[in-house]
Write an enzyme that holds these catalytic residues in place. Structure first.
Site, PDB file in Angstrom:
ATOM      1  N   GLU A 278      44.231 -68.812 -21.258  1.00 11.04           N
ATOM      2  CA  GLU A 278      43.360 -69.974 -21.509  1.00 11.04           C
ATOM      3  C   GLU A 278      41.986 -69.708 -20.892  1.00 11.04           C
ATOM      4  OE1 GLU A 278      44.829 -73.801 -20.368  1.00 11.04           O
ATOM      5  OE2 GLU A 278      46.479 -73.754 -21.797  1.00 11.04           O
TER       6      GLU A 278
ATOM      7  N   HIS B 255      40.141 -72.757 -19.165  1.00 16.20           N
ATOM      8  CA  HIS B 255      40.702 -73.554 -18.071  1.00 16.20           C
ATOM      9  C   HIS B 255      40.315 -72.930 -16.722  1.00 16.20           C
ATOM     10  CE1 HIS B 255      43.962 -76.154 -16.231  1.00 16.20           C
ATOM     11  NE2 HIS B 255      43.760 -75.261 -15.282  1.00 16.20           N
TER      12      HIS B 255
ATOM     13  N   HIS C  26      45.698 -80.406 -14.045  1.00 19.25           N
ATOM     14  CA  HIS C  26      44.671 -81.439 -14.231  1.00 19.25           C
ATOM     15  C   HIS C  26      44.974 -82.678 -13.377  1.00 19.25           C
ATOM     16  CE1 HIS C  26      42.156 -79.582 -17.336  1.00 19.25           C
ATOM     17  NE2 HIS C  26      43.275 -79.042 -17.800  1.00 19.25           N
TER      18      HIS C  26
ATOM     19  N   GLN D 140      49.242 -88.126 -18.928  1.00 22.03           N
ATOM     20  CA  GLN D 140      49.885 -86.941 -19.516  1.00 22.03           C
ATOM     21  C   GLN D 140      51.207 -87.350 -20.188  1.00 22.03           C
ATOM     22  OE1 GLN D 140      48.347 -84.008 -19.361  1.00 22.03           O
ATOM     23  NE2 GLN D 140      49.896 -82.522 -19.970  1.00 22.03           N
TER      24      GLN D 140
ATOM     25  N   ASP E 128      38.491 -78.026 -18.075  1.00 24.97           N
ATOM     26  CA  ASP E 128      38.426 -77.258 -19.313  1.00 24.97           C
ATOM     27  C   ASP E 128      36.968 -77.229 -19.744  1.00 24.97           C
ATOM     28  OD1 ASP E 128      41.172 -76.959 -19.291  1.00 24.97           O
ATOM     29  OD2 ASP E 128      41.517 -78.721 -20.544  1.00 24.97           O
TER      30      ASP E 128
HETATM   31 ZN   LIG Z   1      43.164 -77.206 -18.832  1.00 24.98          ZN
END
Ligand SMILES: [Zn+2]
Length: 279
Positions: free
Chosen positions: A247, A250, A188, A151, A195
């Protein structure tokens, strides 16, 4: 109309009192019985309903639907939380802007459709994909586990991209935060978040954008993912709690009981943690 309703309720109370007076010696009791969310006077012997009062029948025969059903639905007390659940359970780990992961979590990873996920959710994700398939929806896993280091890489690359267009580092960071969560604050990292889109959307756009929320696949996910233990982690209208915009792709594993409770009560994971702390 209203007067008629009161008359019926009054007659119902009278009938319960009278039946209690007459039936006391026969161990027969009259009481209000719950029927489809409504209370209806009835004569009972033990737990068995012997008879209801015919003159009340017409009022209660109609199914309790729509606004009327909602008005009389019992309020779920906050103590009605799923049994045995605590906010410290592994599947309820809270990761957000205020609760970052500071050290790389040790996650036992397994591969699923070309991505890595936590081994603990493999069966549940398999179940979700199979259920979707039965409903004619072919889910596509876009992303699963991401390390903090990865990330950080994505984050720095994006900042560099913006700086190259002439933005200051601070400005570039601000822009980057609109699309990427800061390293350490992404769910995550836990391997419990995925996702997911479907093959139709993958062909049409494939992008993780709000518009996916109006697709049949997204509607199916919102409705059926909880049965496999997943929630839409960043639902509409909860940005103030989650700090993240809607989202629909997600999903976050929280376990079946919690997923159903969260969905039925329209709670964010943050609100759920609060409720569990107060309990
Ligand atoms: Zn996500």
């Amino acid at each position: 109309m209203k007067q008629k309703k009161y008359q019926k309720v009054f007659l119902g109370i009278l009938a319960v009192m009278l039946a209690n007076l007459l039936g006391a010696s026969k161990k027969v009791m009259a009481s209000w019985q719950p029927t489809d969310g409504l209370m209806i006077p009835a004569v009972c012997q033990g737990n068995k309903v012997v008879t209801t009062f015919p003159f009340m029948q017409e009022k209660f025969d109609r199914p309790a639907t729509g606004a009327r059903a909602k008005a009389v639905a019992p309020v779920v007390p906050s103590s009605d939380l799923p049994a045995g659940v605590t906010k410290d359970d592994w599947q309820l780990q809270l990761v957000n802007r205020d609760h970052p992961v500071t050290t790389e979590p040790t996650v036992q990873l397994v591969e699923f459709a070309g991505q890595w996920i936590a081994a603990e959710i493999f069966d549940s994700l398999t179940e979700l994909f199979a259920a979707a398939n039965k409903a004619g929806i072919n889910l596509v896993l876009i992303s699963g586990y991401r390390s903090i280091a990865h990330q950080e890489e994505l984050f720095q690359d994006k900042i560099a991209e913006y700086v190259a267009t002439g933005l200051s580092v601070a400005e570039a960071r601000g822009e980057t935060l609109k699309y990427l969560t800061a390293p350490g604050t992404s769910e995550h990292h836990t391997g419990l978040a995925v996702d997911v889109i479907d093959d139709v959307w993958a062909k049409e756009s494939g992008e993780l954008v709000t518009a996916f929320g109006s697709t049949e696949a997204a509607e199916w996910l919102a409705q059926y993912a909880p049965a496999a233990g997943f929630i839409i982690r960043y639902p509409l209208g909860k940005t103030a709690d989650t700090y993240i915009e809607y989202e629909p792709w997600h999903l976050r594993y929280v376990g079946v009981d919690s997923a159903q409770y969260l969905t039925e009560n329209n709670l964010s994971l943050e609100e759920y943690h609060q409720r569990l702390s107060e309990n």
